[in-house]
Design a protein around this motif. Structure first.
Motif, mmCIF file in Angstrom:
data_model
loop_
_atom_site.group_PDB
_atom_site.id
_atom_site.type_symbol
_atom_site.label_atom_id
_atom_site.label_comp_id
_atom_site.label_asym_id
_atom_site.label_seq_id
_atom_site.Cartn_x
_atom_site.Cartn_y
_atom_site.Cartn_z
ATOM 1 N N ILE A 75 -9.436 38.102 -0.344
ATOM 2 C CA ILE A 75 -10.035 37.152 -1.102
ATOM 3 C C ILE A 75 -11.926 37.284 -0.944
ATOM 4 O O ILE A 75 -12.000 37.290 0.224
ATOM 5 C CB ILE A 75 -9.572 35.826 -0.259
ATOM 6 C CG1 ILE A 75 -8.219 35.626 -0.590
ATOM 7 C CG2 ILE A 75 -10.387 34.511 -1.085
ATOM 8 C CD1 ILE A 75 -7.285 34.343 -0.022
ATOM 9 N N ILE A 76 -12.550 37.222 -1.781
ATOM 10 C CA ILE A 76 -13.970 37.227 -1.908
ATOM 11 C C ILE A 76 -14.526 35.973 -2.304
ATOM 12 O O ILE A 76 -14.184 35.605 -3.599
ATOM 13 C CB ILE A 76 -14.406 38.432 -2.622
ATOM 14 C CG1 ILE A 76 -13.723 39.628 -2.185
ATOM 15 C CG2 ILE A 76 -15.885 38.623 -2.939
ATOM 16 C CD1 ILE A 76 -14.157 41.056 -3.131
ATOM 17 N N PHE A 77 -15.159 35.357 -1.716
ATOM 18 C CA PHE A 77 -15.736 34.226 -1.775
ATOM 19 C C PHE A 77 -17.185 34.335 -2.585
ATOM 20 O O PHE A 77 -17.801 35.384 -2.368
ATOM 21 C CB PHE A 77 -16.411 33.168 -0.696
ATOM 22 C CG PHE A 77 -15.221 32.515 -0.056
ATOM 23 C CD1 PHE A 77 -14.929 31.308 -0.594
ATOM 24 C CD2 PHE A 77 -14.348 33.027 1.092
ATOM 25 C CE1 PHE A 77 -13.866 30.380 -0.096
ATOM 26 C CE2 PHE A 77 -13.224 32.478 1.346
ATOM 27 C CZ PHE A 77 -13.055 31.162 0.867
ATOM 28 N N ILE A 78 -17.223 33.592 -3.846
ATOM 29 C CA ILE A 78 -18.368 33.867 -4.552
ATOM 30 C C ILE A 78 -19.057 32.218 -4.678
ATOM 31 O O ILE A 78 -18.407 31.474 -5.497
ATOM 32 C CB ILE A 78 -18.158 34.537 -6.203
ATOM 33 C CG1 ILE A 78 -17.505 35.666 -6.029
ATOM 34 C CG2 ILE A 78 -19.293 34.448 -7.048
ATOM 35 C CD1 ILE A 78 -16.944 36.328 -7.329
ATOM 36 N N SER A 79 -20.158 32.064 -4.256
ATOM 37 C CA SER A 79 -20.782 30.725 -4.310
ATOM 38 C C SER A 79 -22.272 30.615 -4.206
ATOM 39 O O SER A 79 -22.843 31.773 -3.669
ATOM 40 C CB SER A 79 -20.217 30.016 -2.915
ATOM 41 O OG SER A 79 -20.687 28.837 -2.864
ATOM 42 N N ALA A 80 -22.641 29.566 -4.853
ATOM 43 C CA ALA A 80 -24.036 29.327 -4.751
ATOM 44 C C ALA A 80 -24.737 28.744 -3.225
ATOM 45 O O ALA A 80 -25.721 28.738 -3.051
ATOM 46 C CB ALA A 80 -24.613 28.187 -5.881
ATOM 47 N N GLY A 95 -11.295 34.448 4.604
ATOM 48 C CA GLY A 95 -11.863 35.324 3.564
ATOM 49 C C GLY A 95 -12.285 36.615 3.896
ATOM 50 O O GLY A 95 -12.197 36.820 5.133
ATOM 51 N N ASP A 96 -12.421 37.593 2.979
ATOM 52 C CA ASP A 96 -12.730 38.978 3.269
ATOM 53 C C ASP A 96 -14.177 39.518 3.227
ATOM 54 O O ASP A 96 -14.746 40.391 3.777
ATOM 55 C CB ASP A 96 -11.710 40.102 2.508
ATOM 56 C CG ASP A 96 -10.226 39.868 2.918
ATOM 57 O OD1 ASP A 96 -9.823 40.626 3.802
ATOM 58 O OD2 ASP A 96 -9.631 39.015 2.264
ATOM 59 N N ASP A 97 -14.737 38.548 2.287
ATOM 60 C CA ASP A 97 -16.146 39.015 1.794
ATOM 61 C C ASP A 97 -16.739 37.823 1.326
ATOM 62 O O ASP A 97 -15.996 36.783 0.971
ATOM 63 C CB ASP A 97 -16.179 40.183 1.092
ATOM 64 C CG ASP A 97 -17.375 41.037 1.152
ATOM 65 O OD1 ASP A 97 -18.444 40.403 1.614
ATOM 66 O OD2 ASP A 97 -17.383 42.184 1.017
ATOM 67 N N TYR A 98 -18.163 37.995 1.048
ATOM 68 C CA TYR A 98 -18.822 36.799 0.743
ATOM 69 C C TYR A 98 -19.902 37.107 -0.141
ATOM 70 O O TYR A 98 -20.714 38.001 0.218
ATOM 71 C CB TYR A 98 -19.522 35.901 1.764
ATOM 72 C CG TYR A 98 -19.836 34.525 1.343
ATOM 73 C CD1 TYR A 98 -19.086 33.302 1.771
ATOM 74 C CD2 TYR A 98 -21.132 34.217 0.967
ATOM 75 C CE1 TYR A 98 -19.492 32.166 1.334
ATOM 76 C CE2 TYR A 98 -21.598 33.002 0.433
ATOM 77 C CZ TYR A 98 -20.761 31.785 0.892
ATOM 78 O OH TYR A 98 -21.131 30.527 0.425
ATOM 79 N N ILE A 99 -20.141 36.585 -1.578
ATOM 80 C CA ILE A 99 -21.293 36.942 -2.393
ATOM 81 C C ILE A 99 -22.122 35.752 -2.790
ATOM 82 O O ILE A 99 -21.281 34.884 -3.391
ATOM 83 C CB ILE A 99 -20.898 37.803 -3.761
ATOM 84 C CG1 ILE A 99 -19.995 39.116 -3.123
ATOM 85 C CG2 ILE A 99 -21.959 37.937 -4.532
ATOM 86 C CD1 ILE A 99 -19.525 39.682 -4.419
ATOM 87 N N THR A 100 -23.263 35.643 -2.680
ATOM 88 C CA THR A 100 -23.988 34.490 -3.040
ATOM 89 C C THR A 100 -24.505 34.547 -4.455
ATOM 90 O O THR A 100 -25.057 35.722 -5.051
ATOM 91 C CB THR A 100 -25.410 34.369 -2.308
ATOM 92 O OG1 THR A 100 -24.754 34.379 -0.648
ATOM 93 C CG2 THR A 100 -26.023 33.232 -2.312
#
Length: 231
Positions: A75-80, A95-100
């Motif tokens: 699960i990769i989070f994509i969030s502002a 979660g496994d990763d995070y992208i802003t």
């Protein structure tokens, strides 16, 4: 082909992500029912999830935890939201990763490839779980667990075999002979009394979850499980 589930309620962003992901040969699905993302996950059985945090009904952290009860799919989070605390929360909730946001699609694809390689690559064990869901009752095939309304219990081998067989054919009579054959193995002696005892145990396990009178005895025929849970 790997399947990607996109959990993003901004339709424009979701469509752009889908377009870029599919350009690299993946099959992408955009969630439509945000009231029960766990059921959407079970229905589509994706290899990886791209998860926003700010969502209708419940946030992405909640749904990540919910998916983790049945699967280890990346699960990769994509969030502002760019704070360190949000990223910590994402990891701590499974979660496994995070992208802003805003983000580079090249970076997104690279992270997707990395996560898929790590979990499904040649030297990795596929930990994704197969789950049956019947009206909110979840049977995890790989873990021999049963879950309902947030309560999870572990099943014995024979309990699992019986509930699995009944749930595959809800509201259908399964004969005693068929169930005896399912329970039969080379270690334990199985007879008609063994079946009756284990049916009683399965009924008690369902009662532990708050489900009563679900398994009906059809005299001279066998058993069936109804999906109109009596709770």
């Amino acid at each position: 082909m790997y399947h990607v589930m996109i959990v993003e309620d901004d339709k424009k962003i979701a469509s752009l992500i889908q377009s870029h992901v599919e350009r690299y040969g993946y099959e992408a699905y955009i969630v439509e029912d945000y009231s029960n993302i766990k059921s959407e996950f079970i229905k589509h059985n994706p290899h990886i999830v791209l998860m926003d945090i700010n969502l209708p009904f419940y946030d992405g952290f909640y749904w990540c935890r919910d998916i983790r009860t049945i699967s280890k799919a990346p699960i990769i989070f994509i969030s502002a939201r760019s704070s360190d605390m949000d990223q910590v929360m994402a990891i701590e909730n499974g979660g496994d990763d995070y992208i802003t946001k805003p983000f580079s699609y090249d970076v997104l694809i690279a992270k997707i490839k990395s996560a898929l390689r790590r979990v499904y690559g040649e030297y990795s064990e596929n930990n994704n779980s197969e789950v049956y869901e019947v009206k909110g009752l979840y049977l995890n095939i790989n873990q021999n667990t049963l879950e309902f309304n947030g309560i999870k219990i572990e099943l014995s081998k024979k309990e699992f075999l019986l509930i699995h067989s009944l749930l595959k054919k809800p509201n259908t009579i399964i004969s005693r002979d068929e169930l005896l054959e399912i329970l039969w193995d080379d270690v334990d002696f199985v007879d008609d009394n063994t079946l009756s005892v284990n049916i009683t145990r399965v009924r008690k396990r369902l009662e532990e979850l708050g489900i009563r009178n679900a398994i009906e005895t059809k005299r001279g025929q066998g058993y069936s499980i109804t999906i109109n849970w009596d709770i």
